[in-house]
Design a protein around this motif. Structure first.
Motif, PDB file in Angstrom:
ATOM      1  N   UNK A   1       2.545  -8.754 -11.057  1.00 37.25           N
ATOM      2  CA  UNK A   1       1.511  -9.116 -12.036  1.00 37.25           C
ATOM      3  C   UNK A   1       0.193  -9.421 -11.327  1.00 37.25           C
ATOM      4  N   UNK A   2       0.272 -10.131 -10.199  1.00 35.77           N
ATOM      5  CA  UNK A   2      -0.942 -10.463  -9.446  1.00 35.77           C
ATOM      6  C   UNK A   2      -1.601  -9.201  -8.907  1.00 35.77           C
ATOM      7  N   UNK A   3      -0.794  -8.312  -8.342  1.00 35.92           N
ATOM      8  CA  UNK A   3      -1.335  -7.066  -7.779  1.00 35.92           C
ATOM      9  C   UNK A   3      -1.931  -6.197  -8.875  1.00 35.92           C
ATOM     10  N   UNK A   4      -1.211  -6.073 -10.037  1.00 39.62           N
ATOM     11  CA  UNK A   4      -1.727  -5.254 -11.140  1.00 39.62           C
ATOM     12  C   UNK A   4      -3.045  -5.810 -11.656  1.00 39.62           C
TER      13      UNK A   4
ATOM     14  N   UNK B   1      -4.389   0.123  -3.823  1.00 36.02           N
ATOM     15  CA  UNK B   1      -3.130   0.117  -3.068  1.00 36.02           C
ATOM     16  C   UNK B   1      -3.336   0.254  -1.565  1.00 36.02           C
ATOM     17  N   UNK B   2      -4.481   0.829  -1.157  1.00 34.54           N
ATOM     18  CA  UNK B   2      -4.703   1.067   0.261  1.00 34.54           C
ATOM     19  C   UNK B   2      -5.606   0.015   0.905  1.00 34.54           C
ATOM     20  N   UNK B   3      -5.984  -1.025   0.196  1.00 37.19           N
ATOM     21  CA  UNK B   3      -6.822  -2.084   0.760  1.00 37.19           C
ATOM     22  C   UNK B   3      -6.079  -2.782   1.894  1.00 37.19           C
ATOM     23  N   UNK B   4      -6.773  -2.899   3.043  1.00 38.93           N
ATOM     24  CA  UNK B   4      -6.162  -3.513   4.218  1.00 38.93           C
ATOM     25  C   UNK B   4      -6.419  -5.020   4.233  1.00 38.93           C
ATOM     26  N   UNK B   5      -5.393  -5.761   4.671  1.00 37.96           N
ATOM     27  CA  UNK B   5      -5.492  -7.211   4.777  1.00 37.96           C
ATOM     28  C   UNK B   5      -5.010  -7.647   6.157  1.00 37.96           C
ATOM     29  N   UNK B   6      -5.420  -8.828   6.566  1.00 37.36           N
ATOM     30  CA  UNK B   6      -4.894  -9.436   7.780  1.00 37.36           C
ATOM     31  C   UNK B   6      -4.032 -10.615   7.352  1.00 37.36           C
ATOM     32  N   UNK B   7      -2.748 -10.520   7.650  1.00 39.98           N
ATOM     33  CA  UNK B   7      -1.795 -11.471   7.061  1.00 39.98           C
ATOM     34  C   UNK B   7      -0.992 -12.167   8.171  1.00 39.98           C
ATOM     35  N   UNK B   8      -1.261 -13.440   8.416  1.00 38.03           N
ATOM     36  CA  UNK B   8      -0.395 -14.214   9.331  1.00 38.03           C
ATOM     37  C   UNK B   8       0.884 -14.611   8.598  1.00 38.03           C
ATOM     38  N   UNK B   9       1.798 -15.266   9.291  1.00 37.23           N
ATOM     39  CA  UNK B   9       3.055 -15.640   8.617  1.00 37.23           C
ATOM     40  C   UNK B   9       2.921 -16.934   7.832  1.00 37.23           C
ATOM     41  N   UNK B  10       1.768 -17.640   8.001  1.00 40.64           N
ATOM     42  CA  UNK B  10       1.535 -18.821   7.170  1.00 40.64           C
ATOM     43  C   UNK B  10       0.027 -19.006   6.995  1.00 40.64           C
TER      44      UNK B  10
ATOM     45  N   UNK C   1       6.439  -3.218 -19.240  1.00 42.94           N
ATOM     46  CA  UNK C   1       5.013  -2.982 -19.477  1.00 42.94           C
ATOM     47  C   UNK C   1       4.451  -1.984 -18.470  1.00 42.94           C
ATOM     48  N   UNK C   2       4.761  -2.164 -17.217  1.00 39.26           N
ATOM     49  CA  UNK C   2       4.280  -1.253 -16.177  1.00 39.26           C
ATOM     50  C   UNK C   2       4.914   0.130 -16.323  1.00 39.26           C
ATOM     51  N   UNK C   3       6.211   0.165 -16.677  1.00 39.03           N
ATOM     52  CA  UNK C   3       6.895   1.449 -16.832  1.00 39.03           C
ATOM     53  C   UNK C   3       6.398   2.201 -18.059  1.00 39.03           C
ATOM     54  N   UNK C   4       5.810   1.478 -19.012  1.00 34.64           N
ATOM     55  CA  UNK C   4       5.336   2.090 -20.260  1.00 34.64           C
ATOM     56  C   UNK C   4       3.831   2.331 -20.233  1.00 34.64           C
ATOM     57  N   UNK C   5       3.312   2.546 -19.045  1.00 36.21           N
ATOM     58  CA  UNK C   5       1.888   2.873 -18.936  1.00 36.21           C
ATOM     59  C   UNK C   5       0.975   1.705 -19.218  1.00 36.21           C
TER      60      UNK C   5
ATOM     61  N   UNK D   1      -0.242   3.295 -10.533  1.00 37.39           N
ATOM     62  CA  UNK D   1      -0.410   2.926  -9.128  1.00 37.39           C
ATOM     63  C   UNK D   1       0.595   1.846  -8.713  1.00 37.39           C
ATOM     64  N   UNK D   2       0.772   0.848  -9.587  1.00 39.50           N
ATOM     65  CA  UNK D   2       1.713  -0.227  -9.252  1.00 39.50           C
ATOM     66  C   UNK D   2       3.134   0.300  -9.210  1.00 39.50           C
ATOM     67  N   UNK D   3       3.475   1.221 -10.108  1.00 33.94           N
ATOM     68  CA  UNK D   3       4.820   1.805 -10.100  1.00 33.94           C
ATOM     69  C   UNK D   3       5.073   2.522  -8.767  1.00 33.94           C
ATOM     70  N   UNK D   4       4.097   3.260  -8.263  1.00 32.80           N
ATOM     71  CA  UNK D   4       4.265   3.949  -6.987  1.00 32.80           C
ATOM     72  C   UNK D   4       4.382   2.950  -5.842  1.00 32.80           C
ATOM     73  N   UNK D   5       3.615   1.867  -5.899  1.00 32.13           N
ATOM     74  CA  UNK D   5       3.695   0.848  -4.866  1.00 32.13           C
ATOM     75  C   UNK D   5       5.088   0.211  -4.843  1.00 32.13           C
ATOM     76  N   UNK D   6       5.684   0.018  -6.037  1.00 26.04           N
ATOM     77  CA  UNK D   6       7.017  -0.599  -6.101  1.00 26.04           C
ATOM     78  C   UNK D   6       8.102   0.319  -5.553  1.00 26.04           C
ATOM     79  N   UNK D   7       7.842   1.628  -5.500  1.00 23.26           N
ATOM     80  CA  UNK D   7       8.836   2.532  -4.905  1.00 23.26           C
ATOM     81  C   UNK D   7       9.016   2.226  -3.426  1.00 23.26           C
ATOM     82  N   UNK D   8       7.934   1.722  -2.804  1.00 25.59           N
ATOM     83  CA  UNK D   8       8.018   1.404  -1.380  1.00 25.59           C
ATOM     84  C   UNK D   8       9.006   0.282  -1.121  1.00 25.59           C
ATOM     85  N   UNK D   9       9.244  -0.569  -2.124  1.00 24.82           N
ATOM     86  CA  UNK D   9      10.182  -1.680  -1.964  1.00 24.82           C
ATOM     87  C   UNK D   9      11.599  -1.164  -1.744  1.00 24.82           C
ATOM     88  N   UNK D  10      11.914  -0.018  -2.343  1.00 28.65           N
ATOM     89  CA  UNK D  10      13.282   0.508  -2.299  1.00 28.65           C
ATOM     90  C   UNK D  10      13.454   1.523  -1.165  1.00 28.65           C
TER      91      UNK D  10
END
Length: 669
Positions: free
Chosen positions: A388-391, A401-410, A513-517, A555-564
């Motif tokens: 929901x936050x990403x969408x 989806x391609x925005x780069x971030x710098x992410x530490x572990x905390x 909701x995301x699967x239904x466009x 776009x979010x649906x394609x991003x979620x494919x990366x999870x699997x």
């Protein structure tokens, strides 16, 4: 004229008591008369009136009278002459006859008047009273409760023939004998039955219900008793609720009260007025409990309840229940749930809970097994909420989806330190990589590009804080505070699924909701109702809501494919031949004055096929104690098993397309 002389005076008066010859008066005389008594008269002289008639004799001397009475006393009394017999004189017989006839006519007129009053004036009143006395007590003609069917017409709840056993105490010949015989068959206390019969008999009551909804076989056994034993025992035809599939969909279907006709849980409760129908009533003239063939009768026919067609597929439901029950047992979890939903229509194919119960014997089940957790159990979703936050950020144009971030572990925010699930060196992932690796820190960085109000608005549009709308009893709207009540850290925690709570069905609705466009459709469990004529009336659902654009949803649906895919946290959810999009979730369980150490909610929610969405499958397990606490380890395998079976059952073929190669950035691969 002077009166005539009284006659010559006598000169021969005796010397004793005689008046003096001259006018001289005796001593003591006054006025020439004796001083006492009547004037003495000579014996034999007669006093005459002025006409010369004798009036009476002068009294005799007392001595003479005494001597005469003494002589008469010595004489015998003369015999008395018998009285002459009376002669009875008869009256006129014709007069007496007339009088008798008049009296008889009067009496007959009274009878005739009363007869006219009874038959002419008050006949209807007395006839009604007579009929009323012969009429039996009104008896209910139960309406047959409608069936609850799965989407293919298979009965999940139905009603079968049954009988209520009642007694007419006035016709019971020997209460002790009848009570002993019947109580044994009905599993009742004989002494109590006897006491009830005798009490009702003394009060003149004609009705005593002994047992409800016995089987036809038991009815036949009672009817085979000795005439004295079954005297006064009667049967009223009714129906008994039964659940042919036993525990399948029990938490959705619910159950009816044990000795009644009303729903107590699930659809049996939610649709009670539709299922129950309207009872009828019957009264008839009877003699000694037997209906008079030509007697009066009043019958109001019952109106049977309507059938309810659900969206549930019995076979998919059975597999979902079996799969989650096995995983709950393996992980020693408190409970677990699965929801299978149509991605386009929001129809729920399965809503499974473990532990569950058998509605045929619901009263034997523990209270914890009777609830419908997918709609009633609030929990913090954890990382499944990150989509929901990403969408929202993509829809607002803050990231791609391609925005780069710098992410530490905390990372530190609002005086708090937020960590990823596992320590790692600083990454440079894309937003797709943040989702694939389920980074809390990376999701906070995405959320910071929006205002708190914007994030709140999108979360609510996805359904957080409001009921899904199935109408099932116990449906919760979740726990989501208004943005004005957020603490300093809330705007960060809600971004990755903490600080708000919802149900599994709400999470499934987000992915639908995301699967239904990008259009949210309220989930439903009732497809239609069926009237007495067999016509179906489709159920109405809420108005669809546009949450994000179709482009954002894709776009979010394609991003979620990366999870699997390889490197994602949900690789165990992959189904050969099908593209799968999903998200894992591992959230700490709130309580204990904060978050309970070592207690987690493990979840996985996915969509399949990802390129042509047909199904949404959501899985969660509460407080697993063995194997693992990660959603990718516990929830993903259940998703795979249930989704694979549902795809085959619904005949959904593989699309033949392959998942696109997604750039996750530098995430330590």
């Amino acid at each position: 004229m002077s009166p005539a002389p009284m006659g010559p005076a006598r000169t021969d008066r005796p010397t004793s008591g005689a008046r003096p010859a001259t006018g001289a008066r005796p001593a003591g005389a006054v006025g020439g008369r004796p001083t006492s008594g009547a004037r003495p008269r000579p014996v034999g002289s007669a006093r005459t009136s002025g006409y010369g008639e004798a009036r009476y004799r002068a009294p005799r001397p007392r001595a003479y009278d005494a001597a005469r009475r003494s002589e008469q006393a010595r004489r015998p009394a003369p015999p008395r002459r018998p009285a002459a017999p009376r002669t009875l004189t008869l009256g006129d017989g014709r007069r007496r006859l007339k009088a008798a006839l008049l009296v008889l006519a009067f009496i007959l007129s009274l009878f005739a008047g009363r007869l006219f009053q009874l038959q002419g004036v008050e006949a209807s009143q007395y006839a009604a009273q007579a009929v009323d006395k012969r009429m039996t007590n009104p008896r209910v003609l139960p309406a047959v409760r409608g069936e609850i069917l799965d989407r293919h017409g298979v009965a999940l709840a139905t009603s079968v023939e049954a009988y209520d056993v009642v007694a007419n105490p006035q016709n019971v010949e020997e209460p002790a004998v009848t009570a002993k015989a019947v109580a044994r068959l009905l599993d009742l206390d004989a002494a109590e039955v006897q006491a009830d019969i005798e009490e009702r008999k003394a009060k003149g009551s004609k009705y005593l219900r002994l047992k409800q909804r016995v089987t036809p076989e038991l009815r036949a056994t009672i009817r085979a008793l000795d005439p004295t034993e079954k005297a006064g025992i009667e049967f009223i035809k009714t129906s008994r609720r039964t659940y042919p599939a036993d525990s399948v969909a029990a938490n959705v279907v619910g159950y009816v009260e044990r000795d009644g006709d009303h729903g107590k849980a699930g659809l049996e409760l939610a649709m009670d007025s539709t299922l129950a129908g309207t009872d009828g009533k019957a009264e008839y003239e009877a003699a000694k409990g037997t209906q008079l063939p030509t007697g009066a009768a009043t019958i109001v026919q019952p109106v049977d309840g309507q059938d309810v067609v659900t969206t549930i597929d019995r076979d998919i439901q059975w597999v979902a229940q079996s799969s989650i029950a096995a995983k709950v047992k393996e992980a020693k979890a408190d409970w677990g749930s699965v929801v299978v939903m149509d991605a386009k229509t929001g129809e729920v194919y399965a809503m499974a809970t473990a532990p569950t119960f058998n509605p045929n014997t619901y009263y034997k089940a523990p209270a914890a097994a009777l609830g419908n957790y997918p709609v009633s159990a609030n929990y913090e979703p954890g990382s499944t909420a990150k989509v929901m936050t990403v969408a929202a950020a993509i829809q607002e144009g803050k990231v791609t989806p391609m925005t780069r971030l710098t992410v530490p572990d905390h990372i530190g925010r609002a005086g708090e330190v937020f960590h990823d699930d596992e320590p790692h060196p600083t990454w440079q992932p894309t937003v797709t990589g943040v989702l694939a690796k389920s980074s809390n820190v990376g999701t906070i960085q995405v959320a910071e590009r929006m205002s708190a109000g914007t994030l709140d608005r999108y979360l609510r549009k996805f359904g957080m804080g409001s009921k899904p709308g199935t109408g099932l009893p116990g449906e919760e709207n979740g726990l989501f505070p208004q943005v004005k009540d957020w603490s300093g850290s809330t705007r960060y925690t809600v971004a990755f699924g903490q600080g708000l709570a919802g149900t599994l069905l709400q999470q499934a609705s987000v992915y639908q909701t995301l699967a239904n466009g990008g259009v949210r459709v309220a989930p439903s469990v009732v497809k239609a109702t069926v009237g007495a004529d067999g016509a179906q009336s489709p159920a109405t659902n809420g108005k669809p809501t546009r949450v994000v654009s179709a482009a954002t949803a894709k776009q979010v649906m394609q991003m979620m494919e990366a999870v699997v895919l390889e490197g994602g946290t949900g690789i165990r959810a992959a189904i050969p031949g099908y593209r799968v999009a999903g998200k894992t979730g591992t959230a700490q369980i709130a309580g204990c004055g904060g978050y309970c150490a070592g207690k987690f909610q493990a979840s996985f929610v996915g969509v399949v096929p990802a390129d042509k969405p047909r199904l949404v499958v959501a899985v969660t397990l509460h407080y697993p104690k063995k194997v693992s606490h990660f959603g990718g380890v516990l929830g993903a395998p259940v998703f795979k098993e249930v989704a694979s079976f549902a795809l085959q059952t619904l005949g959904v073929p593989p699309t033949g397309a392959r998942s696109p190669k997604l750039n996750l950035g530098n995430v330590g691969r």
